[in-house]
Design an enzyme around this catalytic site. Structure first.
Site, PDB file in Angstrom:
ATOM      1  N   LYS A   1       0.819  -1.225   0.000  1.00  0.00           N
ATOM      2  CA  LYS A   1       0.000   0.000   0.000  1.00  0.00           C
ATOM      3  C   LYS A   1       0.848   1.268   0.000  1.00  0.00           C
ATOM      4  O   LYS A   1       2.023   1.254   0.366  1.00  0.00           O
ATOM      5  CB  LYS A   1      -0.951  -0.009   1.190  1.00  0.00           C
ATOM      6  CG  LYS A   1      -2.126  -0.957   0.936  1.00  0.00           C
ATOM      7  CD  LYS A   1      -3.246  -0.790   1.911  1.00  0.00           C
ATOM      8  CE  LYS A   1      -4.367  -1.752   1.530  1.00  0.00           C
ATOM      9  NZ  LYS A   1      -5.406  -1.832   2.562  1.00  0.00           N
TER      10      LYS A   1
ATOM     11  N   ARG B   1      -3.767  -9.811   5.354  1.00  0.00           N
ATOM     12  CA  ARG B   1      -4.207  -9.865   3.954  1.00  0.00           C
ATOM     13  C   ARG B   1      -3.057  -9.379   3.082  1.00  0.00           C
ATOM     14  O   ARG B   1      -2.686  -8.209   3.155  1.00  0.00           O
ATOM     15  CB  ARG B   1      -5.452  -8.983   3.774  1.00  0.00           C
ATOM     16  CG  ARG B   1      -6.019  -8.977   2.377  1.00  0.00           C
ATOM     17  CD  ARG B   1      -7.214  -8.042   2.271  1.00  0.00           C
ATOM     18  NE  ARG B   1      -7.796  -8.096   0.945  1.00  0.00           N
ATOM     19  CZ  ARG B   1      -7.358  -7.389  -0.089  1.00  0.00           C
ATOM     20  NH1 ARG B   1      -6.337  -6.569   0.042  1.00  0.00           N
ATOM     21  NH2 ARG B   1      -7.940  -7.512  -1.263  1.00  0.00           N
TER      22      ARG B   1
HETATM   23  C1  9MG Z   1     -10.225  -5.337  -0.532  1.00  0.00           C
HETATM   24  N1  9MG Z   1      -9.248  -4.732   0.352  1.00  0.00           N
HETATM   25  C2  9MG Z   1      -8.209  -3.919  -0.015  1.00  0.00           C
HETATM   26  N2  9MG Z   1      -7.520  -3.545   1.068  1.00  0.00           N
HETATM   27  C3  9MG Z   1      -8.123  -4.125   2.129  1.00  0.00           C
HETATM   28  C4  9MG Z   1      -7.891  -4.107   3.513  1.00  0.00           C
HETATM   29  O1  9MG Z   1      -6.903  -3.393   4.048  1.00  0.00           O
HETATM   30  N3  9MG Z   1      -8.699  -4.817   4.306  1.00  0.00           N
HETATM   31  C5  9MG Z   1      -9.741  -5.539   3.796  1.00  0.00           C
HETATM   32  N4  9MG Z   1     -10.520  -6.227   4.646  1.00  0.00           N
HETATM   33  N5  9MG Z   1     -10.010  -5.583   2.483  1.00  0.00           N
HETATM   34  C6  9MG Z   1      -9.217  -4.882   1.680  1.00  0.00           C
END
Ligand code: 9MG
Length: 283
Positions: free
Chosen positions: A228, A262
């Site tokens: 990110k 994630r």
């Molecule tokens: C779809 N998506 C993109 N970034 C995300 C994040 O930080 N958390 C979650 N739950 N979904 C995300």
């Protein structure tokens, strides 16, 4: 605030996620530009191969998304989103031993994905689209509620907080109340601070530093920071050079108690999880 005492075992469709330890969720975007070098069937095969590789590397969840949440991304119709997501959910359910998470805010996609074998609904809009609360409740699946203000298209237009961590906690607490009102119990909820969503760099860093405060809500935390812009901004790195920064944040999130990470880079993140687990299991 009342702590919700509950089992660490979270039923996710026909599988169970044991949240006593940390899991890695692999990201599988099925937007047209994600696997763009072939026709419809080869794209499906490429997505499936990528998912297989992430499961072999240790992912216990795969997050399938058919609508980009990047600022400026084109909106997709529910039908278009469904046509992207449904075939991959169906194949993943048939062919892989993994919990399928569906990254969607669209009621029809929630319902159909659940029917096809999805085990978790991951909604960056926290079930705020019309009909989403009822659709998620009807599936009986757990939901991940993420903090975001506005929409991906405008969320980065000068976000403002007096106390970012408190306001994120209040938002998530309010969404839990809304879930409870339609029959989604707290035991079925995962919470996510929403790094990079309606937050500038200082908001993201402060929220990360004080993430433990969100444990007061009594539910497991999911953290997504992989590649990110907060990493790019802090380290001055383009998107292709954010792995090390992302692994540092994954390690920190795990130590701060996050239960689901994630990520794009599953194998590397699994090394982080295993290494921390080895240390924490020592005498
Ligand atoms: C779809 N998506 C993109 N970034 C995300 C994040 O930080 N958390 C979650 N739950 N979904 C995300």
């Amino acid at each position: 605030m009342t702590l919700v005492q509950s089992s660490t075992r979270l039923p996710c469709g026909n599988r169970v996620l044991d949240l006593a330890h940390t899991h890695v969720m692999g990201i599988l975007n099925v937007t047209p530009d994600s696997f763009s070098d072939g026709g419809r069937f080869s794209q499906l095969d490429a997505a499936l191969k990528h998912a297989e590789a992430m499961v072999s590397a240790g992912a216990t969840l795969i997050d399938v998304g058919g609508e980009s949440t990047r600022p400026g991304a084109r909106a997709v119709s529910p039908l278009e989103e469904l046509e992207r997501v449904a075939p991959i959910v169906e194949r993943l359910h048939r062919e892989l031993d993994v919990i399928i998470s569906v990254d969607t805010s669209t009621p029809a996609v929630m319902r159909e994905s659940a029917r096809l074998g999805a085990g978790l609904i991951n909604d960056v809009r926290s079930l705020r689209r019309d009909g989403a609360l009822d659709a998620a409740a009807a599936t009986g699946l757990p939901v991940c509620l993420m903090h975001m203000l506005g929409e991906p298209g405008d969320m980065q237009d000068n976000p403002h907080y007096a106390d970012v961590t408190r306001e994120v906690a209040d938002f998530l607490a309010e969404r839990m109340v809304q879930c409870g009102a339609v029959g989604i119990p707290a035991e079925r909820i995962i919470l996510d601070p929403g790094f990079g969503f309606a937050k500038n760099l200082q908001h993201n860093l402060s929220l990360f530093k004080h993430m433990e405060a969100l444990h007061a809500l009594g539910r497991p935390l999911l953290v997504g920071v992989s590649r990110k812009s907060m990493i790019g901004q802090a380290l001055n790195r383009p998107v292709g050079e954010r792995l090390h920064g992302g692994l540092a944040l994954a390690a920190l999130a795990m130590v701060k108690g996050a239960r689901i990470l994630r990520v794009h880079d599953v194998a590397e993140t699994m090394d982080v999880v295993r290494m921390i687990t080895a240390v924490e299991s020592a005498e």
